[in-house]
Every structure is written in structure tokens, then in C-alpha cells.
Motif scaffolding. Sequence first.
Motif, PDB file in Angstrom:
ATOM      1  N   VAL A 166       5.107   7.188  -5.742  1.00 50.57           N
ATOM      2  CA  VAL A 166       6.078   6.097  -5.668  1.00 50.57           C
ATOM      3  C   VAL A 166       6.928   6.096  -6.927  1.00 50.57           C
ATOM      4  N   ILE A 171       0.047   0.457  -3.944  1.00 45.54           N
ATOM      5  CA  ILE A 171       0.593   1.093  -2.741  1.00 45.54           C
ATOM      6  C   ILE A 171      -0.109   2.426  -2.497  1.00 45.54           C
ATOM      7  N   SER A 179      -3.924   1.855  -1.432  1.00 45.98           N
ATOM      8  CA  SER A 179      -4.118   1.307  -0.093  1.00 45.98           C
ATOM      9  C   SER A 179      -3.860   2.340   0.995  1.00 45.98           C
ATOM     10  N   ASN A 180      -3.072   3.371   0.678  1.00 45.19           N
ATOM     11  CA  ASN A 180      -2.755   4.400   1.668  1.00 45.19           C
ATOM     12  C   ASN A 180      -3.642   5.632   1.568  1.00 45.19           C
ATOM     13  N   ASP A 215       1.140   1.242   4.154  1.00 41.47           N
ATOM     14  CA  ASP A 215       0.739  -0.081   3.675  1.00 41.47           C
ATOM     15  C   ASP A 215       1.443  -0.383   2.358  1.00 41.47           C
ATOM     16  N   PHE A 216       2.381  -1.336   2.391  1.00 41.51           N
ATOM     17  CA  PHE A 216       3.095  -1.733   1.180  1.00 41.51           C
ATOM     18  C   PHE A 216       2.400  -2.911   0.473  1.00 41.51           C
ATOM     19  N   GLY A 217       1.350  -3.436   1.076  1.00 43.08           N
ATOM     20  CA  GLY A 217       0.654  -4.589   0.508  1.00 43.08           C
ATOM     21  C   GLY A 217       0.837  -5.807   1.396  1.00 43.08           C
ATOM     22  N   ILE A 244       9.454   6.871  -1.886  1.00 41.96           N
ATOM     23  CA  ILE A 244       8.038   7.117  -1.643  1.00 41.96           C
ATOM     24  C   ILE A 244       7.938   8.489  -0.988  1.00 41.96           C
TER      25      ILE A 244
END
Length: 201
Positions: A27, A46, A49-50, A132-134, A189
Amino acid sequence: YYNQCLRKSYSQSKMTATKTEHVNVSVSGIDIGSLNLDVDKFAQDIISSNTKNNDKPTTKVFTNGKASDNSTPAAFVSPANLYADAAKSITIAKSGSGYTMKITLNSESCSHTGTAKYNASCSMPLDIGVIDFGAAVTINKCTFNYPGTQLTATIDSQGRVTKLVTHMPLNIADAEGKALGVTIKVGSIKGTWDCTSTMSF
């Protein structure tokens, strides 16, 4: 031929499929406006989570095309609807008593509300429903660029796919959204999704 071989695998009275996935994400260019957050931590969240499910094998047994959770092989392994015009290149080579087929898809782009037609026909494209951005972030716009997904299928002597390897590069550009009521921007990203599925009968 690719669709035909994959569908033959799926049509077997019993098929055991094991899938392993690995996601890489980087990112850059984050602007979180007036949010009182650490930018580096925001970016790392970010990424984390991914990648939380990386390299964790998942196995399902399909009997007459259904698993115990009622899912189908196409939903778990990969769709078998590759468009004829989706492929940029195709190679097929003899391998033991079967073949190895390698396919590179044409590049394509779509918005966060669109669908990557070629990728969706033969893989599980990373899109706004997957990235997943949060929990606190709502994305209002971005562009998904798929520069050339690669599929490698191992086909046995009976014309069934016994292994499918997918390598999907992805670039997300100009993402913009809201977090806690504040506009945020993510310049870039970049990531890859690598998935290996093995099937036995």
C-alpha cells in the motif's frame, strides 16, 4: 478444452479438492485527512487483514457435485466458463500420460462496482467484495486493474484437471472513501493472489 476438462472433474461422482491461497499486498500514497491515525499502522492493518488466511489449506469432498455445506466445485475451486476471447496466450504440452495447459488472460480493468469479466469467468477475482480496507472504511471509488492472470492446469489421461494453479496480479488505483466521516485516499494498492487447488477422484 480447458472448460471441458474442468467440468469433467466436477462431474465425477466423488471429488476431493484441497485449496491453498496466498495474498501479497503493498500500500502506498495514503492520505487520511484529519483522522488522528498513524498512517503506517493504517497501511499495515490493510495488509494484515488481507493476508491473515495465507497458506491455510482448505479441503472439501464433493459427492455428485455437492459438498456437505451444499457448495459446488465451481464455487470452491474455480468457475469453468472461460471466454474464448479472454485468453492472450495458450500453450499445451504433453506431461506424462496427460497434459499441462498454460493460459494467460488479456488485461482488463473495472470500477469498484463493476465486474472483471474475463477473470470472473475462470477464477475468483480480488474485488471490492474481497479486498478488506477495514471495518470503518467505506470505499466510494477506485479502479481495479488486472494486467494478466495466469492459469496452469494439469490434466490427466482421462481429460480431468487434477491441479489448477492461479496467479493473479492486481493493481488498485485512486481509491477514495470515508472513514469515521473523513475522506481518505489511497494512491495505490498492489497485490497478487496465488491459489493452488488439487483434485483427486
